[in-house]
Motif scaffolding. Structure first.
Motif, mmCIF file in Angstrom:
data_model
loop_
_atom_site.group_PDB
_atom_site.id
_atom_site.type_symbol
_atom_site.label_atom_id
_atom_site.label_comp_id
_atom_site.label_asym_id
_atom_site.label_seq_id
_atom_site.Cartn_x
_atom_site.Cartn_y
_atom_site.Cartn_z
ATOM 1 N N ILE A 40 0.494 -1.791 0.538
ATOM 2 C CA ILE A 40 0.094 0.319 -0.266
ATOM 3 C C ILE A 40 0.803 1.432 0.349
ATOM 4 C CG2 ILE A 40 -1.727 1.793 1.121
ATOM 5 C CD1 ILE A 40 -2.652 -1.502 1.841
ATOM 6 N N CYS A 41 2.355 1.468 0.858
ATOM 7 C CA CYS A 41 2.711 2.387 0.729
ATOM 8 C C CYS A 41 3.727 2.826 -0.289
ATOM 9 C CB CYS A 41 3.482 2.245 2.369
ATOM 10 S SG CYS A 41 3.126 1.908 3.686
ATOM 11 N N SER A 42 4.178 1.421 -1.456
ATOM 12 C CA SER A 42 4.714 1.523 -2.667
ATOM 13 C C SER A 42 3.892 1.984 -3.762
ATOM 14 C CB SER A 42 4.802 0.454 -2.858
ATOM 15 O OG SER A 42 6.146 -0.581 -2.124
ATOM 16 N N PHE A 43 2.371 1.234 -3.799
ATOM 17 C CA PHE A 43 1.431 1.672 -4.580
ATOM 18 C C PHE A 43 0.387 2.755 -5.094
ATOM 19 C CE2 PHE A 43 3.551 -2.236 -6.567
ATOM 20 C CZ PHE A 43 3.587 -1.893 -7.719
ATOM 21 N N SER A 44 -0.188 2.131 -3.707
ATOM 22 C CA SER A 44 -1.084 3.323 -3.233
ATOM 23 C C SER A 44 -2.158 2.633 -3.355
ATOM 24 C CB SER A 44 -0.969 5.018 -3.275
ATOM 25 O OG SER A 44 -2.221 5.763 -2.886
ATOM 26 N N PRO A 45 -2.346 1.358 -3.428
ATOM 27 C CA PRO A 45 -3.472 1.038 -5.111
ATOM 28 C C PRO A 45 -5.181 1.308 -4.353
ATOM 29 C CG PRO A 45 -2.564 -0.945 -3.222
ATOM 30 C CD PRO A 45 -1.739 -0.070 -3.171
ATOM 31 N N GLN A 46 -5.812 1.264 -5.532
ATOM 32 C CA GLN A 46 -7.129 1.426 -4.936
ATOM 33 C C GLN A 46 -8.303 0.488 -4.545
ATOM 34 O OE1 GLN A 46 -8.113 2.711 -9.167
ATOM 35 N NE2 GLN A 46 -8.911 4.688 -8.466
ATOM 36 N N LYS A 47 -6.778 -0.887 -4.475
ATOM 37 C CA LYS A 47 -8.241 -2.627 -4.184
ATOM 38 C C LYS A 47 -6.557 -2.904 -4.326
ATOM 39 C CE LYS A 47 -12.726 -2.770 -5.089
ATOM 40 N NZ LYS A 47 -13.799 -3.099 -4.718
ATOM 41 N N ILE A 48 -7.430 -3.837 -3.322
ATOM 42 C CA ILE A 48 -5.865 -4.795 -3.376
ATOM 43 C C ILE A 48 -6.520 -6.315 -3.289
ATOM 44 C CG2 ILE A 48 -4.338 -6.235 -1.772
ATOM 45 C CD1 ILE A 48 -3.110 -3.846 -0.714
ATOM 46 N N ILE A 49 -6.401 -7.160 -4.404
ATOM 47 C CA ILE A 49 -7.611 -8.519 -4.246
ATOM 48 C C ILE A 49 -6.657 -10.038 -4.304
ATOM 49 C CG2 ILE A 49 -8.856 -10.106 -6.066
ATOM 50 C CD1 ILE A 49 -9.453 -7.654 -7.846
ATOM 51 N N LEU A 50 -6.974 -10.748 -3.279
ATOM 52 C CA LEU A 50 -6.200 -11.609 -2.778
ATOM 53 C C LEU A 50 -6.760 -12.850 -3.306
ATOM 54 C CD1 LEU A 50 -5.234 -10.293 0.994
ATOM 55 C CD2 LEU A 50 -4.598 -10.180 -1.122
ATOM 56 N N GLY A 51 -5.853 -13.740 -4.067
ATOM 57 C CA GLY A 51 -6.196 -15.282 -4.450
ATOM 58 C C GLY A 51 -5.739 -16.151 -4.367
ATOM 59 N N ILE A 106 -12.189 -1.329 5.387
ATOM 60 C CA ILE A 106 -11.236 -1.822 4.458
ATOM 61 C C ILE A 106 -11.566 -3.293 3.753
ATOM 62 C CG2 ILE A 106 -10.194 -3.081 7.208
ATOM 63 C CD1 ILE A 106 -7.411 -2.425 5.893
ATOM 64 N N ASP A 107 -13.403 -3.323 4.564
ATOM 65 C CA ASP A 107 -13.734 -5.251 4.080
ATOM 66 C C ASP A 107 -13.592 -4.082 2.620
ATOM 67 O OD1 ASP A 107 -15.335 -3.089 5.033
ATOM 68 O OD2 ASP A 107 -17.050 -4.904 4.222
ATOM 69 N N ASP A 108 -14.160 -3.720 2.202
ATOM 70 C CA ASP A 108 -14.361 -3.308 0.509
ATOM 71 C C ASP A 108 -12.538 -2.783 0.084
ATOM 72 O OD1 ASP A 108 -16.587 -3.324 0.579
ATOM 73 O OD2 ASP A 108 -16.415 -1.414 1.592
ATOM 74 N N TYR A 109 -11.823 -3.286 0.909
ATOM 75 C CA TYR A 109 -10.336 -2.873 0.287
ATOM 76 C C TYR A 109 -9.610 -3.868 -0.324
ATOM 77 C CZ TYR A 109 -5.889 0.014 -0.695
ATOM 78 O OH TYR A 109 -4.475 0.423 -0.902
ATOM 79 N N ILE A 110 -9.396 -4.906 0.664
ATOM 80 C CA ILE A 110 -8.249 -5.887 0.505
ATOM 81 C C ILE A 110 -9.999 -7.077 0.522
ATOM 82 C CG2 ILE A 110 -7.295 -7.479 2.116
ATOM 83 C CD1 ILE A 110 -5.845 -5.230 3.526
ATOM 84 N N VAL A 111 -9.933 -8.216 -0.643
ATOM 85 C CA VAL A 111 -11.046 -8.281 -0.698
ATOM 86 C C VAL A 111 -10.680 -9.598 -1.737
ATOM 87 C CG1 VAL A 111 -12.462 -6.397 -1.191
ATOM 88 C CG2 VAL A 111 -11.598 -7.267 -2.660
ATOM 89 N N PRO A 112 -11.538 -10.936 -2.071
ATOM 90 C CA PRO A 112 -11.273 -11.853 -2.442
ATOM 91 C C PRO A 112 -11.451 -11.114 -4.075
ATOM 92 C CG PRO A 112 -12.964 -11.758 -1.153
ATOM 93 C CD PRO A 112 -13.020 -11.247 -0.981
ATOM 94 N N PRO A 113 -11.069 -12.746 -5.224
ATOM 95 C CA PRO A 113 -10.985 -12.331 -6.706
ATOM 96 C C PRO A 113 -13.308 -12.175 -6.520
ATOM 97 C CG PRO A 113 -10.031 -14.177 -6.469
ATOM 98 C CD PRO A 113 -9.848 -13.664 -5.056
ATOM 99 N N ARG A 114 -13.502 -11.289 -7.385
ATOM 100 C CA ARG A 114 -14.697 -12.331 -7.946
ATOM 101 C C ARG A 114 -14.933 -13.235 -8.451
ATOM 102 N NH1 ARG A 114 -17.903 -6.487 -9.118
ATOM 103 N NH2 ARG A 114 -17.207 -5.747 -7.717
ATOM 104 N N LEU A 115 -14.130 -12.760 -8.950
ATOM 105 C CA LEU A 115 -13.922 -14.448 -10.523
ATOM 106 C C LEU A 115 -14.216 -16.059 -9.712
ATOM 107 C CD1 LEU A 115 -12.691 -12.639 -13.990
ATOM 108 C CD2 LEU A 115 -14.744 -12.355 -13.390
ATOM 109 N N GLY A 116 -13.258 -15.931 -8.741
ATOM 110 C CA GLY A 116 -13.443 -17.143 -7.868
ATOM 111 C C GLY A 116 -12.075 -17.363 -8.512
ATOM 112 N N ASP A 117 -12.366 -19.078 -8.694
ATOM 113 C CA ASP A 117 -11.011 -19.790 -9.529
ATOM 114 C C ASP A 117 -11.146 -19.813 -10.980
ATOM 115 O OD1 ASP A 117 -10.619 -21.523 -7.100
ATOM 116 O OD2 ASP A 117 -12.191 -22.741 -7.322
#
Lengths: 298, 298
Positions: B226-237, B271-282
């Protein structure tokens, strides 16, 4: 008719104000220490107003490269302000507002490091590159990124000085950053060096272990940032990097940390062309501010 | 006439091959384990050739999202190859070559995580965003970035799984990465969890301290990114993030690490809208590969 552009590097240590032309050449410049907001901003305004009167010119636009964190969201009520800085007196300081009122010109506002990166892109070590990082390592530590030829903003703007590092096992110093233990700025900024060794960085001899530790922290940060961004180059400016003997140490230790995982001939065999000082030297910041002003005009 | 696009997610654990249409809908899909290069690539080629014959169709293009590091430089003799992977048997494996020879279609080649990020940008959690990061945390750890709406490449491509973390003082495990002590992948990948706790991640109960440590490492990495990129969202799959109970822990600890330094309402209050799972799932990976194929056609 010649156009005149105004640039202002609002740094945590010093402000640099300049008037330049469309080729980035600086026609007049003034530098003064960063004291408190009203005094420092008034002095900047006076410089620009006096030059306008003395030379009987109009300014096309003003670019401001500012230390941060800052608010870059034009729809926000605190647009153009510094936000949560640890620098005393500067929390919530309005930077753009008073300059806009006094000068009546369009203003481009960005981080000091994004501005410096833009200056290096136009006229310095970043010419012909699409993706690189510019760091200032001094009173604070900040990084700006040019990605696909443009400064990176994202949600707010990068704060690369606050990535986490592994403290050296021999380092008992607790870090200078009031927000984070073990961040890059907390461990490796000029004030961190001063506090850890109880003397000014300028007075520490080049063969002192302080510099090995400093180079180690910088190299750790560079390795993580290379893995994050895969930049084509990294430019290291700021007061601490005036200790030019740090460059070979940082270059070598970055190779040690990466351990040949990133298979780039540039990094593995020509790292002295990869981690470099700013080509614009002390003028990277203010020329970057001029670059912001020029880009606004286009 | 309908167009048919081919997508291939070449992952370190499994390959997913699919044929889809221009809206990203998948018309046929096959998944199989990643064994050795020739066997796995032959199986992929057979899937595409059989579908072409069975359906009597032509493929417009093929997108490949591949685990890495990979060579993306079209002027290089090893373009389309995997390079320095720790995965046995896959060092210098040629991925693009055999597919190009067998299928005779234009091929877009990128990292698995850049492809997945592109899929999420087009059809998932990244719709309407300009700047975000997609991570896979599984057999390996990798991150892809969309910057100004495009996948980030830079000098080679990011290797975000190899940023350095601070080992937890209670963690005696030495790390799984053969290149780096203390990198994100070395400390927090699926195999690292297995080796540290001497059991498979799937068999570790949700209230086991293993997951607190895992969440701590992921949060540390997220804070630095977050400090490096200042992303608008992070998706963790990825496989490890199928442990959905990790999300609230990672979200909370990221806030603890950032310590309100980054003054974003989204991070501080939502933050629950910021660090999220992929919406496309698998299907993030294979739909991302289709997205690469579609982009090539435009």
């Amino acid at each position: 008719m010649a156009e005149y552009f105004a640039g202002m590097e609002a740094g945590g240590t010093k402000f640099v104000c300049a008037i330049g032309d469309s080729s980035g050449q600086i026609l007049a410049e003034e530098r003064f220490p960063t004291t408190y907001p009203q005094e420092t901003i008034d002095r900047s305004i006076s410089f620009f107003l006096n030059k306008k009167t003395d030379w009987d010119i109009q300014l096309t636009s003003l670019g401001i490269g500012c230390f941060g964190p800052i608010d870059l969201d034009r729809s926000s009520s605190s647009y153009g302000h510094i936000t949560s800085t640890p620098k005393p007196g500067w929390v919530n300081a309005n930077i753009v507002g008073p300059l806009s009122e006094a000068l009546h010109v369009p203003i481009a506002f960005d981080t000091d490091v994004n501005a410096a990166a833009l200056g290096e892109l136009k006229w310095g070590a970043g010419v012909n590159l699409e993706n690189f990082i510019y760091f200032t390592i001094g009173t604070g530590i900040g990084g700006g990124a040019i990605i696909n030829g443009k400064p990176l903003h994202g949600l707010i703007h990068p704060e690369m000085g606050h990535i986490f590092l592994n403290p050296n096992p021999d380092d008992t110093y607790k870090g200078k950053c009031p927000y984070h233990r073990n961040c890059f700025e907390g461990l490796a900024s000029g004030p961190a060096i001063s506090e850890r060794w109880n003397t000014s960085p300028q007075s520490i001899p080049t063969d002192h272990p302080a510099w090995d530790m400093e180079a180690d922290y910088i190299a750790q940060a560079m390795s993580s940032l290379i893995c994050s961004f895969s930049p084509q180059k990294i430019i290291l400016g700021g007061g601490v990097m005036k200790q030019y003997h740090l460059f070979p140490k940082v270059q070598r230790l970055t190779q040690v940390y990466l351990n040949s995982y990133v298979q780039s001939d540039l990094i593995i065999n020509h790292i002295d062309d990869y981690i470099v000082p700013p080509r614009l030297g002390d003028q990277a910041g203010v020329k970057g501010a001029l670059a912001l002003a020029l880009d606004l005009d286009r």
